[in-house]
Design a protein around this motif. Structure first.
Motif, PDB file in Angstrom:
ATOM      1  N   ASN A 192     -99.588   7.927  55.510  1.00  0.00           N
ATOM      2  CA  ASN A 192     -99.054   6.621  54.891  1.00  0.00           C
ATOM      3  C   ASN A 192     -99.967   5.942  55.906  1.00  0.00           C
ATOM      4  N   ALA A 193    -100.029   5.997  57.122  1.00  0.00           N
ATOM      5  CA  ALA A 193    -100.913   5.068  57.956  1.00  0.00           C
ATOM      6  C   ALA A 193    -102.720   5.615  57.402  1.00  0.00           C
ATOM      7  N   LYS A 194    -103.340   6.273  56.910  1.00  0.00           N
ATOM      8  CA  LYS A 194    -104.540   6.608  56.248  1.00  0.00           C
ATOM      9  C   LYS A 194    -104.323   5.695  55.251  1.00  0.00           C
ATOM     10  N   LEU A 195    -103.477   5.641  54.235  1.00  0.00           N
ATOM     11  CA  LEU A 195    -103.643   4.978  52.924  1.00  0.00           C
ATOM     12  C   LEU A 195    -103.720   3.627  52.880  1.00  0.00           C
ATOM     13  N   ILE A 196    -102.660   2.971  54.028  1.00  0.00           N
ATOM     14  CA  ILE A 196    -102.400   1.719  54.746  1.00  0.00           C
ATOM     15  C   ILE A 196    -104.323   0.930  55.246  1.00  0.00           C
ATOM     16  N   LYS A 197    -104.581   2.000  56.121  1.00  0.00           N
ATOM     17  CA  LYS A 197    -106.174   2.138  56.544  1.00  0.00           C
ATOM     18  C   LYS A 197    -107.080   1.645  55.492  1.00  0.00           C
ATOM     19  N   THR A 198    -106.948   2.302  54.355  1.00  0.00           N
ATOM     20  CA  THR A 198    -107.938   2.420  53.244  1.00  0.00           C
ATOM     21  C   THR A 198    -107.863   1.268  52.767  1.00  0.00           C
ATOM     22  N   MET A 199    -106.078   0.709  52.123  1.00  0.00           N
ATOM     23  CA  MET A 199    -106.165  -0.589  51.852  1.00  0.00           C
ATOM     24  C   MET A 199    -106.130  -1.922  52.318  1.00  0.00           C
ATOM     25  N   LEU A 200    -106.461  -1.583  53.545  1.00  0.00           N
ATOM     26  CA  LEU A 200    -107.128  -3.242  54.275  1.00  0.00           C
ATOM     27  C   LEU A 200    -108.357  -2.982  54.239  1.00  0.00           C
ATOM     28  N   GLU A 201    -108.610  -2.104  54.683  1.00  0.00           N
ATOM     29  CA  GLU A 201    -110.649  -1.728  53.698  1.00  0.00           C
ATOM     30  C   GLU A 201    -111.212  -2.440  52.761  1.00  0.00           C
ATOM     31  N   THR A 202    -110.030  -1.546  51.811  1.00  0.00           N
ATOM     32  CA  THR A 202    -110.291  -2.356  49.997  1.00  0.00           C
ATOM     33  C   THR A 202    -110.197  -3.965  49.495  1.00  0.00           C
ATOM     34  N   LEU A 203    -108.593  -4.761  50.556  1.00  0.00           N
ATOM     35  CA  LEU A 203    -108.109  -5.794  50.368  1.00  0.00           C
ATOM     36  C   LEU A 203    -109.450  -6.874  50.918  1.00  0.00           C
ATOM     37  N   PHE A 204    -109.701  -6.694  52.257  1.00  0.00           N
ATOM     38  CA  PHE A 204    -110.576  -6.995  52.402  1.00  0.00           C
ATOM     39  C   PHE A 204    -112.298  -7.275  53.044  1.00  0.00           C
ATOM     40  N   GLN A 205    -112.245  -6.589  51.904  1.00  0.00           N
ATOM     41  CA  GLN A 205    -114.177  -6.332  52.054  1.00  0.00           C
ATOM     42  C   GLN A 205    -115.174  -7.082  51.235  1.00  0.00           C
ATOM     43  N   HIS A 206    -114.409  -8.547  50.727  1.00  0.00           N
ATOM     44  CA  HIS A 206    -115.030  -9.118  50.087  1.00  0.00           C
ATOM     45  C   HIS A 206    -114.666 -10.639  50.667  1.00  0.00           C
ATOM     46  N   ASP A 207    -114.105 -10.497  51.834  1.00  0.00           N
ATOM     47  CA  ASP A 207    -113.609 -11.801  52.696  1.00  0.00           C
ATOM     48  C   ASP A 207    -114.700 -12.674  53.293  1.00  0.00           C
ATOM     49  N   SER A 208    -115.583 -13.843  52.695  1.00  0.00           N
ATOM     50  CA  SER A 208    -116.513 -13.870  53.601  1.00  0.00           C
ATOM     51  C   SER A 208    -115.912 -14.327  54.799  1.00  0.00           C
ATOM     52  N   ASN A 209    -115.406 -14.954  55.668  1.00  0.00           N
ATOM     53  CA  ASN A 209    -114.695 -14.692  57.034  1.00  0.00           C
ATOM     54  C   ASN A 209    -114.272 -13.452  57.913  1.00  0.00           C
ATOM     55  N   LEU A 210    -114.647 -12.818  57.506  1.00  0.00           N
ATOM     56  CA  LEU A 210    -114.602 -11.085  57.638  1.00  0.00           C
ATOM     57  C   LEU A 210    -115.298 -10.012  57.434  1.00  0.00           C
ATOM     58  N   CYS A 211    -115.866  -9.054  58.909  1.00  0.00           N
ATOM     59  CA  CYS A 211    -116.531  -8.292  58.956  1.00  0.00           C
ATOM     60  C   CYS A 211    -115.466  -6.974  59.162  1.00  0.00           C
ATOM     61  N   LEU A 212    -115.998  -5.450  58.506  1.00  0.00           N
ATOM     62  CA  LEU A 212    -115.242  -4.482  58.988  1.00  0.00           C
ATOM     63  C   LEU A 212    -115.882  -3.526  58.641  1.00  0.00           C
ATOM     64  N   PRO A 213    -115.935  -3.146  60.735  1.00  0.00           N
ATOM     65  CA  PRO A 213    -116.873  -2.064  61.215  1.00  0.00           C
ATOM     66  C   PRO A 213    -116.104  -1.144  61.128  1.00  0.00           C
ATOM     67  N   GLN A 214    -117.013   0.271  60.996  1.00  0.00           N
ATOM     68  CA  GLN A 214    -116.302   1.492  60.412  1.00  0.00           C
ATOM     69  C   GLN A 214    -115.717   2.116  61.874  1.00  0.00           C
ATOM     70  N   THR A 215    -115.609   1.220  62.769  1.00  0.00           N
ATOM     71  CA  THR A 215    -115.126   1.877  64.247  1.00  0.00           C
ATOM     72  C   THR A 215    -113.131   1.424  64.117  1.00  0.00           C
ATOM     73  N   TYR A 216    -112.800   2.376  64.288  1.00  0.00           N
ATOM     74  CA  TYR A 216    -110.977   2.128  64.222  1.00  0.00           C
ATOM     75  C   TYR A 216    -110.695   3.175  65.531  1.00  0.00           C
ATOM     76  N   ILE A 217    -109.782   2.791  66.129  1.00  0.00           N
ATOM     77  CA  ILE A 217    -109.291   3.155  67.204  1.00  0.00           C
ATOM     78  C   ILE A 217    -107.755   4.140  66.833  1.00  0.00           C
ATOM     79  N   PRO A 218    -107.967   5.254  67.452  1.00  0.00           N
ATOM     80  CA  PRO A 218    -107.059   6.403  66.700  1.00  0.00           C
ATOM     81  C   PRO A 218    -105.872   5.886  67.668  1.00  0.00           C
TER      82      PRO A 218
END
Length: 356
Positions: A194-220
């Motif tokens: 579930n957490a991995k699915l939500i992580k993927t969803m967050l990356e997809t949801l916000f990937q085109h937001d001009s006020n936002l950058c999505l680094p590849q780094t995440y904290i386990p």
């Protein structure tokens, strides 16, 4: 000088921990780092032990424009890591800034006093929308927003943090550059689909937001090392203290396993050895309780130590855990005997009621 604010309008996402660890990592890398605690709950202010405590803090910096660093800046025991602590426990700065003509710009205007001395300034903020949070954003060159892989956290991030950035965009007409947000996905469990699915969803949801950058780094997420065996006989040490009762310490040599669920059951992903030190007046009695081969669950604080070997002169290092509790797990335990208290021996628990 770079100014990084760790922001979120939602509490409990790990802002203070991220700010404290980033500051320590950068200081350890040789950068001169200043931590500023803007949260009325002064968690960052007590994160590290201080070897020099300043007489003033964030209240004096913001309310009176105090610029003398010797009065403002405390020094942690980590080289190159300094702190301006939070001392606005009554939350007066929010009211003051709301009525000040330069409210949102005050911290930005004060940043010049730190530039000759620091490479990086890291600002920890409160988990709620306020003028203090807006002031930190205006003063920053970089923004970092931790977010946990939960649906409610994603909704609050979009409704709160991103909306705040959108609302203060008109400040650009005054020559204020609002940095984009670097979203940091925090506490990602290693085995939760579930957490991995939500992580993927967050990356997809916000990937085109001009006020936002999505680094590849995440904290386990922190993984608990359970079922850890004691692999040597416990060692009891006593330290005299003059006329006072001696201090007692029980040392256990523990292997902390890291079992991860797999199709075949569990797979060992490695672990580490650590000496576990348990300081307690009853350590002598506990020395008879803990045995080699027992599996235990340790709660405490891990430290990393370095020293010079007295024989070879070489650098040595090891992890050590200062334990609060060491619980015995029931693996390989054949029986348990409890000491009876004279005045409580006849007490029994009330009978359990059967559900209707």
């Amino acid at each position: 000088m770079q100014v990084l604010s760790v922001i979120s309008t939602k509490g409990g996402v790990g802002k203070t921990t991220v700010a404290a660890n980033l500051g320590a990592f950068m200081a350890d890398a040789g950068l001169s780092v200043l931590l500023i605690d803007l949260d009325i709950q002064p968690t960052l202010s007590s994160y590290y032990k201080l070897r020099h405590v300043a007489t003033s803090g964030i209240y004096e910096l913001i309310s009176t424009n105090e610029t003398r660093l010797e009065y403002l800046v405390s020094h942690t025991t980590i080289n190159n890591l300094h702190l301006i602590f939070s001392n606005d426990d009554k939350g007066q700065l929010n009211t003051l800034l709301l009525h000040a003509p330069d409210g949102r710009f005050r911290l930005k205007n004060l940043m010049a006093i730190f530039e000759p001395y620091y490479d990086v300034v890291i600002i920890d903020t409160q988990g709620a929308r306020s003028i203090l949070l807006e002031m930190a954003i205006v003063a920053s060159t970089h923004l970092l927003s931790p977010i946990t892989p939960e649906v409610l956290a994603a909704r609050e991030f979009k409704r709160g943090t991103l909306q705040l950035i959108e609302d203060i965009q008109p400040l650009k007409h005054l020559g204020i550059s609002i940095p984009i947000i670097n979203m940091l996905i925090n506490r990602v469990p290693s085995v939760s689909n579930n957490a991995k699915l939500i992580k993927t969803m967050l990356e997809t949801l916000f990937q085109h937001d001009s006020n936002l950058c999505l680094p590849q780094t995440y904290i386990p997420a922190i993984e608990a090392y359970t079922k850890s065996p004691i692999l040597a006989e416990p060692e009891l040490k006593t330290f005299p203290q003059g006329n006072e009762a001696p201090r007692k310490m029980l040392r256990l040599n523990v292997r902390f396993d890291n079992p991860v669920p797999s199709k075949e059951g569990y797979e060992d992903r490695g672990g580490f050895w650590a000496e576990v030190e348990l300081w307690h007046q009853d350590a002598e009695d506990w020395n008879k309780l803990y045995q080699k081969g027992m599996r235990v669950l340790v709660q405490g604080r891990m430290t990393y130590q370095e020293w010079d070997d007295k024989t070879t002169g070489e650098k040595r290092s090891a992890f050590k855990i200062e334990a609060r509790d060491v619980g015995i797990l029931p693996y390989r335990v054949l029986s348990v005997a409890l000491e009876q208290k004279a005045d409580k021996s006849q007490e029994t628990a009330p009978p359990m009621e059967e559900p209707d």
